[in-house]
Motif scaffolding. Structure first.
Motif, PDB file in Angstrom:
ATOM      1  N   GLU A 214       0.830  -1.209   0.000  1.00 61.53           N
ATOM      2  CA  GLU A 214       0.000   0.000   0.000  1.00 61.53           C
ATOM      3  C   GLU A 214       0.863   1.256   0.000  1.00 61.53           C
ATOM      4  O   GLU A 214       0.568   2.213  -0.709  1.00 61.53           O
ATOM      5  N   TRP A 215       1.931   1.255   0.809  1.00 63.89           N
ATOM      6  CA  TRP A 215       2.803   2.422   0.860  1.00 63.89           C
ATOM      7  C   TRP A 215       3.438   2.672  -0.510  1.00 63.89           C
ATOM      8  O   TRP A 215       3.453   3.796  -0.992  1.00 63.89           O
ATOM      9  N   PHE A 216       3.937   1.626  -1.135  1.00 63.07           N
ATOM     10  CA  PHE A 216       4.552   1.793  -2.446  1.00 63.07           C
ATOM     11  C   PHE A 216       3.535   2.197  -3.508  1.00 63.07           C
ATOM     12  O   PHE A 216       3.843   2.980  -4.400  1.00 63.07           O
ATOM     13  N   ASP A 217       2.329   1.691  -3.403  1.00 64.09           N
ATOM     14  CA  ASP A 217       1.275   2.072  -4.339  1.00 64.09           C
ATOM     15  C   ASP A 217       0.922   3.554  -4.198  1.00 64.09           C
ATOM     16  O   ASP A 217       0.633   4.230  -5.188  1.00 64.09           O
ATOM     17  N   ASN A 218       0.977   4.079  -2.976  1.00 63.54           N
ATOM     18  CA  ASN A 218       0.626   5.481  -2.711  1.00 63.54           C
ATOM     19  C   ASN A 218       1.812   6.443  -2.830  1.00 63.54           C
ATOM     20  O   ASN A 218       1.621   7.657  -2.725  1.00 63.54           O
ATOM     21  N   ASN A 219       3.018   5.925  -3.032  1.00 66.15           N
ATOM     22  CA  ASN A 219       4.218   6.770  -3.085  1.00 66.15           C
ATOM     23  C   ASN A 219       5.099   6.418  -4.277  1.00 66.15           C
ATOM     24  O   ASN A 219       6.308   6.244  -4.137  1.00 66.15           O
ATOM     25  N   THR A 220       4.506   6.333  -5.441  1.00 65.24           N
ATOM     26  CA  THR A 220       5.256   5.950  -6.638  1.00 65.24           C
ATOM     27  C   THR A 220       6.377   6.934  -6.962  1.00 65.24           C
ATOM     28  O   THR A 220       7.365   6.553  -7.581  1.00 65.24           O
ATOM     29  N   ASP A 221       6.241   8.171  -6.516  1.00 61.10           N
ATOM     30  CA  ASP A 221       7.269   9.181  -6.775  1.00 61.10           C
ATOM     31  C   ASP A 221       8.556   8.931  -5.983  1.00 61.10           C
ATOM     32  O   ASP A 221       9.605   9.485  -6.305  1.00 61.10           O
ATOM     33  N   LYS A 222       8.506   8.072  -4.969  1.00 57.39           N
ATOM     34  CA  LYS A 222       9.665   7.812  -4.117  1.00 57.39           C
ATOM     35  C   LYS A 222      10.389   6.503  -4.459  1.00 57.39           C
ATOM     36  O   LYS A 222      11.402   6.181  -3.848  1.00 57.39           O
ATOM     37  N   TRP A 223       9.900   5.746  -5.412  1.00 50.41           N
ATOM     38  CA  TRP A 223      10.436   4.426  -5.711  1.00 50.41           C
ATOM     39  C   TRP A 223      11.944   4.432  -5.941  1.00 50.41           C
ATOM     40  O   TRP A 223      12.641   3.525  -5.516  1.00 50.41           O
ATOM     41  N   ASP A 224      12.447   5.423  -6.630  1.00 45.30           N
ATOM     42  CA  ASP A 224      13.874   5.476  -6.951  1.00 45.30           C
ATOM     43  C   ASP A 224      14.731   6.020  -5.822  1.00 45.30           C
ATOM     44  O   ASP A 224      15.960   6.035  -5.931  1.00 45.30           O
ATOM     45  N   GLU A 225      14.112   6.439  -4.729  1.00 42.38           N
ATOM     46  CA  GLU A 225      14.852   7.087  -3.646  1.00 42.38           C
ATOM     47  C   GLU A 225      14.633   6.434  -2.298  1.00 42.38           C
ATOM     48  O   GLU A 225      14.812   7.066  -1.264  1.00 42.38           O
ATOM     49  N   VAL A 226      14.279   5.141  -2.275  1.00 42.38           N
ATOM     50  CA  VAL A 226      13.958   4.491  -1.005  1.00 42.38           C
ATOM     51  C   VAL A 226      14.784   3.228  -0.796  1.00 42.38           C
ATOM     52  O   VAL A 226      14.968   2.439  -1.717  1.00 42.38           O
ATOM     53  N   LEU A 227      15.290   3.083   0.419  1.00 46.83           N
ATOM     54  CA  LEU A 227      15.952   1.870   0.867  1.00 46.83           C
ATOM     55  C   LEU A 227      14.950   1.160   1.761  1.00 46.83           C
ATOM     56  O   LEU A 227      14.417   1.753   2.703  1.00 46.83           O
ATOM     57  N   VAL A 228      14.667  -0.110   1.482  1.00 52.15           N
ATOM     58  CA  VAL A 228      13.629  -0.849   2.189  1.00 52.15           C
ATOM     59  C   VAL A 228      14.258  -1.903   3.097  1.00 52.15           C
ATOM     60  O   VAL A 228      15.139  -2.647   2.682  1.00 52.15           O
ATOM     61  N   MET A 229      13.772  -1.947   4.344  1.00 51.46           N
ATOM     62  CA  MET A 229      14.203  -2.972   5.287  1.00 51.46           C
ATOM     63  C   MET A 229      12.947  -3.562   5.928  1.00 51.46           C
ATOM     64  O   MET A 229      12.201  -2.848   6.589  1.00 51.46           O
ATOM     65  N   VAL A 230      12.729  -4.841   5.717  1.00 52.30           N
ATOM     66  CA  VAL A 230      11.565  -5.523   6.276  1.00 52.30           C
ATOM     67  C   VAL A 230      12.060  -6.598   7.219  1.00 52.30           C
ATOM     68  O   VAL A 230      12.946  -7.343   6.920  1.00 52.30           O
TER      69      VAL A 230
END
Length: 75
Positions: free
Chosen positions: A59-75
């Motif tokens: 949901e976060w990625f779906d709502n923040n497509t403008d940030k895809w190239d600038e995010v480091l993800v840790m799950v």
């Protein structure tokens, strides 16, 4: 990169002042974000299931497509 996106259970959410006298500002994701100069986005929840983690991350990625190239993800 600009953002550190973290999602998970209580280990990623961190401890709070009320229970342990430690603030969220001292959790590992906050410390890491400050160290590398990123903005922290932490959607972790104590007791969160794997299903919740996957759903809220997508949901976060779906709502923040403008940030895809600038995010480091840790799950």
């Amino acid at each position: 990169m600009k953002y550190l996106y973290v999602n998970g259970d209580s280990y990623a959410e961190g401890l709070d002042d009320d229970n342990f006298g430690i603030s969220f500002k001292n959790r590992w994701s906050t410390t890491l974000a400050k160290k590398i100069g990123f903005e922290e986005i932490n959607e972790s929840e104590s007791g969160g299931s794997n299903d919740r983690i996957v759903r809220t991350t997508l949901e976060w990625f779906d709502n923040n497509t403008d940030k895809w190239d600038e995010v480091l993800v840790m799950v």
